[in-house]
Design an enzyme around this catalytic site. Sequence first.
Site, PDB file in Angstrom:
ATOM      1  N   CYS A 171       0.824  -1.210   0.000  1.00  0.00           N
ATOM      2  CA  CYS A 171       0.000   0.000   0.000  1.00  0.00           C
ATOM      3  C   CYS A 171       0.853   1.252   0.000  1.00  0.00           C
ATOM      4  O   CYS A 171       0.502   2.272  -0.615  1.00  0.00           O
ATOM      5  CB  CYS A 171      -0.951   0.000   1.187  1.00  0.00           C
ATOM      6  N   HIS A 339      -1.898   1.756   7.603  1.00  0.00           N
ATOM      7  CA  HIS A 339      -2.129   1.869   6.162  1.00  0.00           C
ATOM      8  C   HIS A 339      -1.656   3.246   5.718  1.00  0.00           C
ATOM      9  O   HIS A 339      -1.769   4.232   6.457  1.00  0.00           O
ATOM     10  CB  HIS A 339      -3.621   1.693   5.894  1.00  0.00           C
ATOM     11  N   ASN A 359      -7.245   6.653  -0.600  1.00  0.00           N
ATOM     12  CA  ASN A 359      -6.934   5.296  -0.159  1.00  0.00           C
ATOM     13  C   ASN A 359      -6.538   4.492  -1.391  1.00  0.00           C
ATOM     14  O   ASN A 359      -7.332   4.332  -2.309  1.00  0.00           O
ATOM     15  CB  ASN A 359      -8.164   4.684   0.510  1.00  0.00           C
TER      16      ASN A 359
END
Length: 842
Positions: A171, A339, A359
């Site tokens: 990520c 994250h 995101n």
Amino acid sequence: MEAKAQEHERLALSCSGKEALDHTIAAAEFYMKAIKQSTSPVDKKRMNRKCEELILKAESLKKSTSLMDTTNYMERKLKLPRQTRQIPTTEKNILYRNSRLHGHTFPPWESDPDPADPSSFTLSPRQEAVFSGWKRPTELIKDMSRDDAGSDNHVVEADDYDLVQDITTDCSVVASLCASMKHLRPGPSSILPALMFPVSSEDGHPRISENGRYVFRMFFNGCFRKVVIDDRLPASSNDRTLYVVDRQNPSLIWPALVEKAYLKIRGGYDFPGSNSGTDLSILTGWIPQQLFLQSDEVDRNATWRRIKKAYDFGDVVITLGTGRLSPDEEEALGLAGEHDYAVLDLSESPESRKLLVKNPWCDGLVWRGVGSASSKVLDEADDHPIKLKPGSFWISFDDVMQNFESLYLNWNPSLFTDRQDHHFTWQLPEANMMGSFAHNPQYSMKAESDGQTWILLSRHFQDEELEISRKTSTTMAAVSNMLGFMSIYIFENNGKRVQLSDKPVYRGPFVDSPQTLAPFEAKQGVSYTIVVATQDLPLPKYSFTLSFFSRTTLHVAPAQYDLNHYTELHSRWTHRTSGGNSVSPLYFTNPQFRICLPQAGPLSILLSTAKEDIPVHVDLVWANGQRVIAVTVRDLVMTSGDYRRGCALASASRVDAGTYTIVCSTFEPGQMADFTLRIGSDVPCTVIPVPGDAAGRLRTQLSPLAFHSGEHKMRAPISVDRLTRVSIVVTRVSVSSASSTGRLPGSAGPGTPRSHSTIRATIERGRGPHQDVLVATGKGEFQEAGFGLRTVECDVDPLVSRSQGVWLVVEQAGSTSPDEGSLQVELFSDREVRVGTWEVDG
């Protein structure tokens, strides 16, 4: 001239790349000079034809060496800081040794790229489940038309970008690509031509590689390095994807090639994860900085003004990271724990300060807090009415400060004009010395004018780190913690080495990233000491790079030692030799050392232990190398001051020549640990342990002494045959021994503080009006026996013992409790001593 031209022509045939180009140009220039000097028309015609051939060959070679030319051109175009330091051979060897990683070779960017790439990539179990082989872009994009199949569209460009990840663990990489896309996207200001090849240096458009190989220029392990990949990407057996894709343009492949090159560095597609600040520094070479948003030291208003101004000028890339969140917190906030998120835009109005955040997950959560779409009523006005792409949301800066853990900032290096890189290896010292800075890498720095100086510490990657992170099946935070922490300390110490972390002018946070930045305001002419600080690094040896960025000339060099000679000794505090501080009656049992200084001069004594929770202390005492029984202020030559956890330093600019005693103590008696003693001086000195209190002495143990009701003073006669030196030690033996209760003798149970009767022991000469006290415990005061009472030594004369009598006397003040136990009395002497039985005195 023609001979010189022919020699360069021959050399051009024996080499390649830029070297061949240089020889070809030189040959053409010498032929031109030869033409001017020649008087023969035939020779002039022949050499002119030769010159034209060489010019054509040079043009061809220029095309083949355009990669290096592109890099140099882009560095000038982007106004990157000049490297002001010539890297010495020893440091170049460090860079070369660190070129091997995960079975691949990533050489420093010094020569033409090699297009070959036989590398293999690993996948995670989830990826393996849907993996259907490695395929080239034209095979992956099934809906590409026949007309498009031969075009560059799948590599080159798109009008808009919406990069997302699916079955990948990276990520942070995808967030980094999303956040930096405004700088990477093709166009006149694109930085991509400095990082990816083949690519157009004019407009930044990636080109199709005829052989399917691409070369990337990425910064890690101390320098820009070549990363060679082919264009095959992992295919999926279903509609899931195993690489970064653009939802707006699924045929766009170059971001996936960037991702593949980065993951080759980090070990494969099953890479456990990093943080976006680290990723961006590797992908772009921009300077990483991590701000911990929950720290009290972060000024939110100053931070906003700083990043908003830099973002508007295109000088910073911003990403965000969350900490650990529970499933309920994730659901309520719309944020994923541990994250990384990309920041796509910043917005400021008199009423609000907001960030457009993305995101990178293809079906990830979006912000549900204040100001989110889910929190608005239907008629509520929206500052940003444009429809957002899935996964993107506006969030106030205040909410970012409250709900995110880290703000990652990657700064444009062109903010500075000068750069110095210093590369070094470090063999971690023994555990006892890790709490001090005595063996840490240190550099001196002096600036020629006031100004901002940024110091970046980078740890080079090693294969073993990937193995450690893959063994951890818990959280990303746990993975990072297992790889240790780093920080930078800065001291005003005339550029000399320091041994303790006390009184820095700058102290950076300890971070679990492989880079940490110290933004520092340097003053003109001040010599600073830069110290590399670490905690819990798991491997025995590391390579690092310290990079200095400035807009003024810096003078940087390894910091020098204050003194010429250092000696280290190893010892320990045991249950017998951990006597506590100078107030403790067992202080004399502490480890002690005899030090002989042959001439006057400066002296430093560092005491360091691996048990950093134990307060320690070191004294240099006037005792002629003999064991110190008790210490007063007038006895001290120098001292480390207050007890300090883990390590302590005593130093003086001048100590007279002579023989002294060093005493190493813990604050509490009974604290056991190994330690290292490090003595520094300008001339070699001799340091040896002082024998223990009973070493070489006769030990006479008397029968246990217990006071019964009404008894407060007991005595026993002493006799000797020759003049004898004697001392007494009195300890209390509890009813339940320390081994069965888990407590030291004389200590109370948990939660039951209690005072015991106090004791005084003396050696007395004569009785009645002629009685004389030779020596006494506690300087004649009554004290609890606790850890023990002790007298200094005294002489016992055999004539006096026969004519007047010499007595060992023990007195008690206060009543004896039932569980208080008896007293153990011992005599230490250099000759035999006879002691009679206990009797009541008076």
